[in-house]
Design a protein around this motif. Structure first.
Motif, PDB file in Angstrom:
ATOM      1  N   ILE A  18       0.841  -1.203   0.000  1.00  0.00           N
ATOM      2  CA  ILE A  18       0.000   0.000   0.000  1.00  0.00           C
ATOM      3  C   ILE A  18       0.875   1.252   0.000  1.00  0.00           C
ATOM      4  CG2 ILE A  18      -1.629   1.344   1.394  1.00  0.00           C
ATOM      5  CD1 ILE A  18      -2.884  -1.409   2.190  1.00  0.00           C
ATOM      6  N   ASP A  19       1.912   1.264   0.826  1.00  0.00           N
ATOM      7  CA  ASP A  19       2.832   2.410   0.853  1.00  0.00           C
ATOM      8  C   ASP A  19       3.483   2.623  -0.510  1.00  0.00           C
ATOM      9  OD1 ASP A  19       2.239   2.797   3.515  1.00  0.00           O
ATOM     10  OD2 ASP A  19       4.116   1.915   4.257  1.00  0.00           O
ATOM     11  N   TYR A  20       3.904   1.535  -1.143  1.00  0.00           N
ATOM     12  CA  TYR A  20       4.522   1.614  -2.472  1.00  0.00           C
ATOM     13  C   TYR A  20       3.535   2.197  -3.486  1.00  0.00           C
ATOM     14  CZ  TYR A  20       6.452   0.168  -6.947  1.00  0.00           C
ATOM     15  OH  TYR A  20       6.918   0.166  -8.240  1.00  0.00           O
ATOM     16  N   LEU A  21       2.308   1.676  -3.493  1.00  0.00           N
ATOM     17  CA  LEU A  21       1.308   2.149  -4.452  1.00  0.00           C
ATOM     18  C   LEU A  21       1.006   3.630  -4.257  1.00  0.00           C
ATOM     19  CD1 LEU A  21      -1.155  -0.873  -4.420  1.00  0.00           C
ATOM     20  CD2 LEU A  21       0.396  -0.221  -6.274  1.00  0.00           C
ATOM     21  N   GLN A  22       0.922   4.074  -3.015  1.00  0.00           N
ATOM     22  CA  GLN A  22       0.648   5.481  -2.743  1.00  0.00           C
ATOM     23  C   GLN A  22       1.795   6.373  -3.204  1.00  0.00           C
ATOM     24  OE1 GLN A  22      -0.238   5.385   1.458  1.00  0.00           O
ATOM     25  NE2 GLN A  22      -2.398   4.940   1.100  1.00  0.00           N
ATOM     26  N   LEU A  23       2.998   5.856  -3.129  1.00  0.00           N
ATOM     27  CA  LEU A  23       4.168   6.639  -3.507  1.00  0.00           C
ATOM     28  C   LEU A  23       4.393   6.660  -5.018  1.00  0.00           C
ATOM     29  CD1 LEU A  23       6.596   8.274  -2.461  1.00  0.00           C
ATOM     30  CD2 LEU A  23       7.845   6.119  -2.264  1.00  0.00           C
ATOM     31  N   PHE A  24       4.272   5.516  -5.671  1.00  0.00           N
ATOM     32  CA  PHE A  24       4.657   5.409  -7.070  1.00  0.00           C
ATOM     33  C   PHE A  24       3.503   5.277  -8.064  1.00  0.00           C
ATOM     34  CE2 PHE A  24       8.395   3.816  -4.744  1.00  0.00           C
ATOM     35  CZ  PHE A  24       9.339   4.719  -5.209  1.00  0.00           C
ATOM     36  N   CYS A  25       2.307   4.950  -7.595  1.00  0.00           N
ATOM     37  CA  CYS A  25       1.195   4.671  -8.518  1.00  0.00           C
ATOM     38  C   CYS A  25      -0.075   5.439  -8.159  1.00  0.00           C
ATOM     39  CB  CYS A  25       0.893   3.177  -8.519  1.00  0.00           C
ATOM     40  SG  CYS A  25       2.299   2.124  -8.880  1.00  0.00           S
ATOM     41  N   ALA A  26       0.057   6.505  -7.415  1.00  0.00           N
ATOM     42  CA  ALA A  26      -1.119   7.223  -6.908  1.00  0.00           C
ATOM     43  C   ALA A  26      -2.008   7.778  -8.023  1.00  0.00           C
ATOM     44  CB  ALA A  26      -0.683   8.355  -5.979  1.00  0.00           C
ATOM     45  N   GLU A  27      -1.426   8.085  -9.168  1.00  0.00           N
ATOM     46  CA  GLU A  27      -2.214   8.684 -10.254  1.00  0.00           C
ATOM     47  C   GLU A  27      -2.970   7.648 -11.087  1.00  0.00           C
ATOM     48  OE1 GLU A  27       0.186  11.310 -12.598  1.00  0.00           O
ATOM     49  OE2 GLU A  27       0.952  12.358 -10.833  1.00  0.00           O
ATOM     50  N   THR A  28      -2.470   6.419 -11.134  1.00  0.00           N
ATOM     51  CA  THR A  28      -3.063   5.421 -12.023  1.00  0.00           C
ATOM     52  C   THR A  28      -3.774   4.278 -11.302  1.00  0.00           C
ATOM     53  OG1 THR A  28      -0.960   4.218 -12.103  1.00  0.00           O
ATOM     54  CG2 THR A  28      -1.384   5.851 -13.851  1.00  0.00           C
ATOM     55  N   GLN A  29      -3.297   3.891 -10.137  1.00  0.00           N
ATOM     56  CA  GLN A  29      -3.800   2.693  -9.470  1.00  0.00           C
ATOM     57  C   GLN A  29      -5.277   2.772  -9.082  1.00  0.00           C
ATOM     58  OE1 GLN A  29      -4.474   2.065  -5.931  1.00  0.00           O
ATOM     59  NE2 GLN A  29      -4.675  -0.155  -6.139  1.00  0.00           N
ATOM     60  N   PRO A  30      -5.793   3.886  -8.580  1.00  0.00           N
ATOM     61  CA  PRO A  30      -7.225   3.892  -8.220  1.00  0.00           C
ATOM     62  C   PRO A  30      -8.149   3.589  -9.403  1.00  0.00           C
ATOM     63  CG  PRO A  30      -6.100   5.702  -7.128  1.00  0.00           C
ATOM     64  CD  PRO A  30      -5.125   5.110  -8.122  1.00  0.00           C
ATOM     65  N   ALA A  31      -7.867   4.131 -10.569  1.00  0.00           N
ATOM     66  CA  ALA A  31      -8.711   3.864 -11.746  1.00  0.00           C
ATOM     67  C   ALA A  31      -8.555   2.415 -12.212  1.00  0.00           C
ATOM     68  CB  ALA A  31      -8.356   4.828 -12.877  1.00  0.00           C
ATOM     69  N   GLU A  32      -7.345   1.897 -12.133  1.00  0.00           N
ATOM     70  CA  GLU A  32      -7.114   0.502 -12.512  1.00  0.00           C
ATOM     71  C   GLU A  32      -7.858  -0.434 -11.568  1.00  0.00           C
ATOM     72  OE1 GLU A  32      -2.851   0.082 -12.570  1.00  0.00           O
ATOM     73  OE2 GLU A  32      -2.638   1.374 -14.327  1.00  0.00           O
ATOM     74  N   LEU A  33      -7.796  -0.151 -10.281  1.00  0.00           N
ATOM     75  CA  LEU A  33      -8.496  -0.957  -9.283  1.00  0.00           C
ATOM     76  C   LEU A  33     -10.006  -0.920  -9.524  1.00  0.00           C
ATOM     77  CD1 LEU A  33      -8.548  -2.604  -6.647  1.00  0.00           C
ATOM     78  CD2 LEU A  33      -8.525  -0.419  -5.405  1.00  0.00           C
ATOM     79  N   LEU A  34     -10.537   0.252  -9.816  1.00  0.00           N
ATOM     80  CA  LEU A  34     -11.968   0.380 -10.089  1.00  0.00           C
ATOM     81  C   LEU A  34     -12.370  -0.463 -11.297  1.00  0.00           C
ATOM     82  CD1 LEU A  34     -14.738   1.653  -9.584  1.00  0.00           C
ATOM     83  CD2 LEU A  34     -13.982   3.612 -10.963  1.00  0.00           C
ATOM     84  N   ALA A  35     -11.579  -0.417 -12.358  1.00  0.00           N
ATOM     85  CA  ALA A  35     -11.890  -1.200 -13.557  1.00  0.00           C
ATOM     86  C   ALA A  35     -11.878  -2.695 -13.249  1.00  0.00           C
ATOM     87  CB  ALA A  35     -10.888  -0.876 -14.664  1.00  0.00           C
ATOM     88  N   LEU A  36     -10.932  -3.141 -12.446  1.00  0.00           N
ATOM     89  CA  LEU A  36     -10.861  -4.563 -12.085  1.00  0.00           C
ATOM     90  C   LEU A  36     -12.049  -4.959 -11.212  1.00  0.00           C
ATOM     91  CD1 LEU A  36      -7.040  -4.854 -11.381  1.00  0.00           C
ATOM     92  CD2 LEU A  36      -8.298  -5.878 -13.299  1.00  0.00           C
ATOM     93  N   ARG A  37     -12.436  -4.093 -10.295  1.00  0.00           N
ATOM     94  CA  ARG A  37     -13.590  -4.395  -9.453  1.00  0.00           C
ATOM     95  C   ARG A  37     -14.879  -4.431 -10.273  1.00  0.00           C
ATOM     96  NH1 ARG A  37     -11.968  -0.908  -4.004  1.00  0.00           N
ATOM     97  NH2 ARG A  37     -10.761  -2.599  -3.047  1.00  0.00           N
ATOM     98  N   GLN A  38     -15.003  -3.555 -11.258  1.00  0.00           N
ATOM     99  CA  GLN A  38     -16.190  -3.570 -12.117  1.00  0.00           C
ATOM    100  C   GLN A  38     -16.244  -4.856 -12.942  1.00  0.00           C
ATOM    101  OE1 GLN A  38     -15.412   0.290 -13.908  1.00  0.00           O
ATOM    102  NE2 GLN A  38     -17.196   1.172 -12.853  1.00  0.00           N
ATOM    103  N   THR A  64      -3.330  -3.679  -9.384  1.00  0.00           N
ATOM    104  CA  THR A  64      -3.036  -2.790 -10.500  1.00  0.00           C
ATOM    105  C   THR A  64      -3.489  -3.487 -11.776  1.00  0.00           C
ATOM    106  OG1 THR A  64      -0.835  -3.680 -10.982  1.00  0.00           O
ATOM    107  CG2 THR A  64      -0.982  -1.922  -9.304  1.00  0.00           C
ATOM    108  N   ARG A  65      -3.271  -2.852 -12.905  1.00  0.00           N
ATOM    109  CA  ARG A  65      -3.675  -3.430 -14.187  1.00  0.00           C
ATOM    110  C   ARG A  65      -3.015  -4.776 -14.460  1.00  0.00           C
ATOM    111  NH1 ARG A  65      -3.521   0.756 -17.445  1.00  0.00           N
ATOM    112  NH2 ARG A  65      -4.123  -0.453 -19.247  1.00  0.00           N
ATOM    113  N   LEU A  66      -1.958  -5.096 -13.755  1.00  0.00           N
ATOM    114  CA  LEU A  66      -1.251  -6.361 -13.946  1.00  0.00           C
ATOM    115  C   LEU A  66      -1.774  -7.475 -13.035  1.00  0.00           C
ATOM    116  CD1 LEU A  66       2.373  -4.926 -14.211  1.00  0.00           C
ATOM    117  CD2 LEU A  66       0.774  -5.485 -16.067  1.00  0.00           C
ATOM    118  N   SER A  67      -2.771  -7.175 -12.228  1.00  0.00           N
ATOM    119  CA  SER A  67      -3.311  -8.146 -11.267  1.00  0.00           C
ATOM    120  C   SER A  67      -4.426  -8.971 -11.892  1.00  0.00           C
ATOM    121  CB  SER A  67      -3.860  -7.423 -10.039  1.00  0.00           C
ATOM    122  OG  SER A  67      -2.857  -6.672  -9.397  1.00  0.00           O
ATOM    123  N   ASP A  68      -4.524 -10.209 -11.443  1.00  0.00           N
ATOM    124  CA  ASP A  68      -5.636 -11.063 -11.824  1.00  0.00           C
ATOM    125  C   ASP A  68      -6.762 -10.896 -10.810  1.00  0.00           C
ATOM    126  OD1 ASP A  68      -4.200 -12.023 -13.959  1.00  0.00           O
ATOM    127  OD2 ASP A  68      -3.786 -13.981 -13.082  1.00  0.00           O
TER     128      ASP A  68
END
Length: 161
Positions: A18-38, A64-68
């Motif tokens: 979570i710390d890594y994602l907040q530091l390096f992926c804060a701009e992209t990860q929330p939208a990617e997570l939303l798309a995967l949840r949808q 992230t977009r690379l997650s199953d």
């Protein structure tokens, strides 16, 4: 680490992710997570009769977009889910994986295109016995669940929109 030093537990590792994602992926990860949840919601709705529960990084919020996507199905008969997928014309592969208690369970793996991410995403359906659902809902040390049903996933999606 020395052989006597304890390895971090899953919750400690997740906290660092979570710390890594907040530091390096804060701009992209929330939208990617939303798309995967949808996308997970689509599959959960298609398989609603098997009491689907979303687990893994997509449920816990570290995907992230690379997650199953990992969905657990709770069936009276393990072959029912396979028959349902065949009836829906879905191609899948069957393999045995370790379940959430270390037991061997069938995993039905599907490749599905996610238009929002323009990626093919792996959707893995782990098939458990109906009675395993009771133990599946136990929380972690912080009171967070390891998986959520379709209503809980819808609420996460609605809160993100």
């Amino acid at each position: 680490l020395s052989s006597r030093q304890a390895l971090p537990d899953n919750e400690q590792v997740e906290s660092e992710v979570i710390d890594y994602l907040q530091l390096f992926c804060a701009e992209t990860q929330p939208a990617e997570l939303l798309a995967l949840r949808q996308l997970a919601l689509v599959w959960m709705a298609r398989l609603a009769s098997f009491r689907p529960h979303l687990g893994g990084a997509v449920w816990r919020g570290t995907a992230t977009r690379l997650s199953d996507i990992h969905i657990q199905l709770f069936c009276d008969d393990s072959k029912q889910a396979e028959i349902e997928l065949l009836d829906q014309g879905v191609r899948f592969e069957v393999r045995a994986v370790n379940g959430f208690r270390g037991e061997s369970v069938d995993a039905l793996s599907i490749h599905c295109h996610c238009a929002e991410l323009n990626e093919d995403i792996g959707v893995h359906l782990m098939v458990y016995d109906h009675d395993d659902l009771r133990g599946a809902l136990l929380p972690d040390k912080r009171g967070r669940t390891w998986r959520g049903d379709i209503g809980a996933v819808r609420q996460l999606v609605d809160n993100a929109l």
